[in-house]
Design a protein around this motif. Structure first.
Motif, PDB file in Angstrom:
ATOM      1  N   ALA A  29      44.669  37.543  36.704  1.00  0.00           N
ATOM      2  CA  ALA A  29      43.378  36.917  36.996  1.00  0.00           C
ATOM      3  C   ALA A  29      43.497  36.095  38.267  1.00  0.00           C
ATOM      4  O   ALA A  29      44.596  35.685  38.668  1.00  0.00           O
ATOM      5  CB  ALA A  29      42.922  36.029  35.838  1.00  0.00           C
ATOM      6  N   GLY A  30      42.368  35.834  38.897  1.00  0.00           N
ATOM      7  CA  GLY A  30      42.334  35.015  40.099  1.00  0.00           C
ATOM      8  C   GLY A  30      42.129  33.554  39.774  1.00  0.00           C
ATOM      9  O   GLY A  30      41.702  33.192  38.670  1.00  0.00           O
ATOM     10  N   ILE A  31      42.392  32.700  40.747  1.00  0.00           N
ATOM     11  CA  ILE A  31      42.253  31.267  40.539  1.00  0.00           C
ATOM     12  C   ILE A  31      40.809  30.885  40.246  1.00  0.00           C
ATOM     13  O   ILE A  31      40.547  29.938  39.489  1.00  0.00           O
ATOM     14  CB  ILE A  31      42.800  30.482  41.766  1.00  0.00           C
ATOM     15  CG1 ILE A  31      42.705  28.964  41.550  1.00  0.00           C
ATOM     16  CG2 ILE A  31      42.079  30.892  43.035  1.00  0.00           C
ATOM     17  CD1 ILE A  31      43.449  28.459  40.325  1.00  0.00           C
ATOM     18  N   GLY A  32      39.832  31.627  40.773  1.00  0.00           N
ATOM     19  CA  GLY A  32      38.429  31.330  40.495  1.00  0.00           C
ATOM     20  C   GLY A  32      38.123  31.411  39.013  1.00  0.00           C
ATOM     21  O   GLY A  32      37.425  30.546  38.459  1.00  0.00           O
ATOM     22  N   GLY A  74      38.439  37.677  38.713  1.00  0.00           N
ATOM     23  CA  GLY A  74      37.012  37.876  38.550  1.00  0.00           C
ATOM     24  C   GLY A  74      36.553  38.820  39.657  1.00  0.00           C
ATOM     25  O   GLY A  74      37.344  39.601  40.210  1.00  0.00           O
ATOM     26  N   PRO A  75      35.288  38.733  40.091  1.00  0.00           N
ATOM     27  CA  PRO A  75      34.737  39.715  41.025  1.00  0.00           C
ATOM     28  C   PRO A  75      35.387  39.708  42.404  1.00  0.00           C
ATOM     29  O   PRO A  75      35.529  40.760  43.027  1.00  0.00           O
ATOM     30  CB  PRO A  75      33.260  39.322  41.112  1.00  0.00           C
ATOM     31  CG  PRO A  75      33.196  37.896  40.657  1.00  0.00           C
ATOM     32  CD  PRO A  75      34.290  37.728  39.661  1.00  0.00           C
ATOM     33  N   THR A  76      35.796  38.546  42.887  1.00  0.00           N
ATOM     34  CA  THR A  76      36.406  38.472  44.227  1.00  0.00           C
ATOM     35  C   THR A  76      37.759  39.176  44.246  1.00  0.00           C
ATOM     36  O   THR A  76      38.041  39.998  45.130  1.00  0.00           O
ATOM     37  CB  THR A  76      36.580  37.009  44.667  1.00  0.00           C
ATOM     38  OG1 THR A  76      35.303  36.374  44.674  1.00  0.00           O
ATOM     39  CG2 THR A  76      37.196  36.930  46.049  1.00  0.00           C
ATOM     40  N   LEU A  77      38.598  38.879  43.261  1.00  0.00           N
ATOM     41  CA  LEU A  77      39.917  39.504  43.207  1.00  0.00           C
ATOM     42  C   LEU A  77      39.799  41.010  42.963  1.00  0.00           C
ATOM     43  O   LEU A  77      40.510  41.808  43.586  1.00  0.00           O
ATOM     44  CB  LEU A  77      40.763  38.852  42.120  1.00  0.00           C
ATOM     45  CG  LEU A  77      42.219  39.312  42.034  1.00  0.00           C
ATOM     46  CD1 LEU A  77      42.958  39.014  43.325  1.00  0.00           C
ATOM     47  CD2 LEU A  77      42.924  38.648  40.853  1.00  0.00           C
TER      48      LEU A  77
END
Length: 365
Positions: A186-189, A293-296
């Motif tokens: 997962a990304g940090i967001g 999420g969507p960015t990663l």
């Protein structure tokens, strides 16, 4: 061979960093006398299990195996030797072994007078073993991107809430897929917005093959947070002791974060994600389950690093809110990421879609 492929699939999620393999042994008259699959790393290989079941009836018979028999000694002995000792006269293989350390079984068998055929149901066997083949051929972890969304492609409402878009049945299925993966990414967001655990709640059960074997441990997928600037809060749930965690940060980031850090180079769009997948592979991560999420997710797609997509679509509409996918390097329709569907199936009130890129990286030789 179709039966061998079916058997191989039973080992999915429990054999890493080894492949899934199935084997069927016929006696000299063509009767099935042994079946086996590789159930867990360090355990007996499929050929050994099937030969043990066949006993003396294997002599002069045929072995159907989904992956070329290994020709090296690791935690177990070479399957090529086991086949020779058993007196097998013919071996039919689906997929040649791309791992130079283990390959050579077909050549050894032929050198001892065994008839060997390679390529029977190769596509079906490769699909059952796609995570490991990506790992072996490309030297990186295989990536499955999962998302849940409404019919209009929203993964969260305008205020950021997303619990729960999909049904309990869909969420239980996600945990099943998590448990079959080596890493959950997962990304940090996502970590900052949702503070997720990123754990697989159904773990090994007593019905799983090898569950009672003392040589096999309960799997806990490693949690990976992609966090170039080391912004993961020190009290984040992803840093608890319920599973191991890696925090991937840029190699020039100065941080006092108390976590297992994986330092990676930067590239034009952030952290070098290809380097991330190679580092994970070096740690025996064969399959990575990308969730947030969507960015990663957009960055993985932009770089051609998504091997499979699993989407859970709910019969609901939001009209606004966060999209399931962020920018993915598509500026015009000619650059669209085309996929093909493998599966479309109902799950509770929702639909699960499984698709993969038209050009699948893991199939490259």
């Amino acid at each position: 061979m179709a039966r061998a492929v079916e058997l191989a699939a039973r080992g999915h999620g429990t054999t890493s960093p080894n492949p899934v393999v199935g084997c069927v042994v016929l006696d000299a008259s063509g009767e099935v006398v042994g079946e086996g699959f590789h159930a867990y790393a360090g355990g007996p290989h499929a050929e050994v299990v099937a030969l043990a079941q066949a006993g003396e009836r294997a002599r002069g018979g045929t072995a159907y195996v989904t992956l070329e028999p290994c020709d090296h000694t690791g935690r177990t002995g070479p399957c090529s030797r086991a086949l020779l000792v058993a007196g097998i006269a013919r071996v039919v293989v689906a997929v040649a072994d791309p791992n130079p350390k283990a390959a050579g079984g077909a050549a050894r068998l032929r050198a001892h007078g065994v008839s060997v055929t390679i390529g029977v149901l190769a596509d079906e066997a490769a699909r059952a073993n796609e995570e490991w083949l990506t790992y072996a051929r490309l030297g990186r972890a295989h990536v499955t991107w999962k998302f849940a969304a409404t019919l209009d492609g929203r993964s969260a409402a305008e205020d950021g809430t997303s619990q729960w878009i999909t049904s309990p049945e869909a969420r239980a299925d996600v945990h099943r897929l998590r448990a079959a993966s080596d890493a959950i990414v997962a990304g940090i967001g996502t970590v900052l917005a949702d503070d997720p655990h990123l754990t697989a709640r159904p773990t090994l059960s007593s019905t799983d093959p090898g569950a009672a074997d003392p040589g096999r441990s309960v799997r806990r997928p490693v949690r990976v947070v992609v966090d170039s600037r080391a912004r993961t809060p020190r009290h984040a749930r992803v840093l608890d002791d319920s599973a191991p965690t890696l925090v991937a940060v840029a190699d020039d980031t100065d941080t006092a974060l108390k976590a297992d850090l994986l330092r990676l180079p930067r590239d034009a769009h952030g952290l070098d994600l290809d380097a991330l997948l190679r580092e994970l592979a070096a740690r025996d991560v064969v399959s990575a389950f990308l969730e947030g999420g969507p960015t990663l997710a957009g960055e993985f797609l932009r770089r051609g690093l998504v091997d499979r997509v699993v989407a859970y679509v709910a019969p609901a509409l939001l009209g606004s809110g966060r999209a399931a996918l962020g920018a993915a390097g598509v500026g015009t329709i000619a650059g669209i990421h085309r996929l093909t569907f493998d599966e479309i199936s109902p799950i509770g009130p929702d639909v699960r879609l499984v698709a993969r890129p038209v050009t699948q990286p893991g199939r490259e030789q």
